[in-house]
Design an enzyme around this catalytic site. Structure first.
Site, PDB file in Angstrom:
ATOM      1  N   ASN A 118       0.671  -1.089   0.175  1.00 36.04           N
ATOM      2  CA  ASN A 118       0.295   0.022   0.019  1.00 36.04           C
ATOM      3  C   ASN A 118       0.865   1.423   0.207  1.00 36.04           C
ATOM      4  OD1 ASN A 118       0.769  -0.043   2.517  1.00 36.04           O
ATOM      5  ND2 ASN A 118      -0.765   0.752   3.562  1.00 36.04           N
ATOM      6  N   ARG A 256      -4.012   5.362  11.275  1.00 34.28           N
ATOM      7  CA  ARG A 256      -5.205   4.135  11.974  1.00 34.28           C
ATOM      8  C   ARG A 256      -5.754   5.562  12.850  1.00 34.28           C
ATOM      9  NH1 ARG A 256      -4.115   1.022   8.851  1.00 34.28           N
ATOM     10  NH2 ARG A 256      -4.125  -1.128   9.036  1.00 34.28           N
ATOM     11  N   GLN A 285     -14.121   1.096  12.051  1.00 28.60           N
ATOM     12  CA  GLN A 285     -14.637   0.261  10.751  1.00 28.60           C
ATOM     13  C   GLN A 285     -15.704  -0.286  10.225  1.00 28.60           C
ATOM     14  OE1 GLN A 285     -10.447   3.064   9.277  1.00 28.60           O
ATOM     15  NE2 GLN A 285     -11.170   1.004   8.468  1.00 28.60           N
ATOM     16  N   HIS A 309     -12.496   4.802   4.228  1.00 28.48           N
ATOM     17  CA  HIS A 309     -11.009   3.919   4.110  1.00 28.48           C
ATOM     18  C   HIS A 309     -10.114   3.044   3.009  1.00 28.48           C
ATOM     19  CE1 HIS A 309      -7.895   1.328   6.614  1.00 28.48           C
ATOM     20  NE2 HIS A 309      -7.395   1.817   5.853  1.00 28.48           N
TER      21      HIS A 309
END
Length: 370
Positions: A118, A256, A285, A309
């Site tokens: 990522n 986070r 989430q 997200h």
């Protein structure tokens, strides 16, 4: 036969129309046929909340659990104790804080993630978020879709990124890339704070290390958080540490959500001490509809750059983490060693200092920098 349980998010019509949405229930990381052809049971679901969820039902006899940071199945010690067959937890992406890593160590469960999958995607999102805040973009766009036009209302809180001081909390693979991408904006200073130094071949004179977090925060116009969530970083950006930030500065968090204290961030925005807060990570989430970050604004009604997200789950990133997930599971099936860079915990110990101190074994530690 091995039972593999995957907790993914539903893509609906979007996943049906775009098969590159590999992180969805519908497209199942592209590994459904491969697992079934090899005689394994593969259960894929988005149902993860509560005692009657598919997650709770199937974890009891699953040997491999696949989760993602985008729709995390929270593997607490209590849930783990029900999972008598669990041997391997794979994060399809980066970030395994939804797993109780200490409990995994006690149970000798291996936890792995697709390291590096990522980094480009998130670093680009950070730079975009910085510009969105500094240029006061969201209120400007909302004006247009509301059929309005008031340049003064937008320009009164819009700035240039040039000649600003930007600092990253965490200078690992993402934080380092953020600094690299900011070089072209002629920032006054590019600062970084981390527990470990950069490798010698990655040090650049324009990237300046600050030894004390509070000192860096006081100098920065923009702060971006790029560190893992663990015991020492949970709630790090609370009322006290936010007060150390430069008045009128901007904060971006794509690491986070729980690194920041929800109410304290909203209060700092409302007072104007923070000019803006942006990111795509939330302390729960999916974020509930009444989550305070959805409606947190500065005194001028702007400063909110929050999105779902998705920074690390672009279509390009999904290919990387889907392939990486398959590789981790294939290595498990064949008895091959895992790539050390992907390991979080193994053999009852931490493999990555990013999540915990590894006392017994030195391999597998994720370095600072790329």
């Amino acid at each position: 036969m091995v039972k593999v349980l995957a907790i993914l998010y539903k893509g609906g019509k979007a996943a049906e129309e775009e098969q590159k949405l590999l992180g969805t229930v519908e497209n199942s990381l592209g590994i459904a046929d491969w697992l079934k052809q090899n005689g394994h049971e593969f259960v894929v679901t988005d149902s993860k909340e509560g005692p009657d969820s598919d997650f709770q039902k199937h974890i009891v006899d699953a040997e491999i659990l696949i989760t993602t940071p985008f729709h995390p199945g929270y593997l607490t010690e209590e849930v783990m104790n029900k999972a008598k067959n669990l041997k391997l937890c794979v994060t399809a992406g980066v970030g395994s804080d939804h797993i109780d890593l200490n409990a995994a160590n006690k149970r000798n469960i291996t936890v792995a993630e697709v390291s590096g999958s990522n980094v480009v995607s998130v670093a680009e999102h950070v730079v975009m978020s910085i510009l969105v805040l500094v240029r006061n973009f969201v209120p400007a766009h909302e004006q247009i879709v509301a059929d309005d036009w008031n340049v003064a209302e937008i320009a009164r809180n819009a700035y240039d990124l040039e000649d600003k001081v930007v600092g990253t909390v965490g200078c690992g693979r993402i934080g380092y890339r953020v600094l690299e991408r900011l070089q072209g904006f002629n920032c006054k200073e590019l600062l970084w704070f981390d527990y470990t130094d950069l490798p010698e071949d990655k040090k650049k004179p324009e990237f300046k290390r600050v030894d004390k977090l509070e000192d860096m925060l006081a100098r920065c116009d923009v702060v971006t958080i790029n560190c893992p969530l663990h015991e020492k970083t949970k709630g790090l950006f609370n009322k006290e540490i936010l007060s150390k930030m430069k008045p009128g500065s901007w904060l971006v968090n794509t690491a986070r959500g729980a690194i920041c204290v929800r109410a304290d961030v909203k209060d700092a925005l409302a007072s104007g001490h923070l000019r803006g807060y942006a990111g795509d990570v939330w302390d729960v989430q999916p974020a509930p509809k009444d989550h305070s970050w959805r409606h947190a604004f500065n005194p001028l009604g702007g400063g909110n750059g929050m999105v779902p997200h998705y920074s690390g789950t672009t279509l390009d990133a999904q290919i990387r983490y889907a392939n990486g997930t398959k590789d981790i599971i294939d290595r498990y099936f064949s008895g091959k060693d895992q790539d050390p860079a992907n390991l979080i915990v193994i053999n009852g110990d931490y493999a990555s200092k990013a999540y915990g101190e590894r006392e017994k074994k030195a391999s597998g530690q994720k370095p600072a920098g790329p």
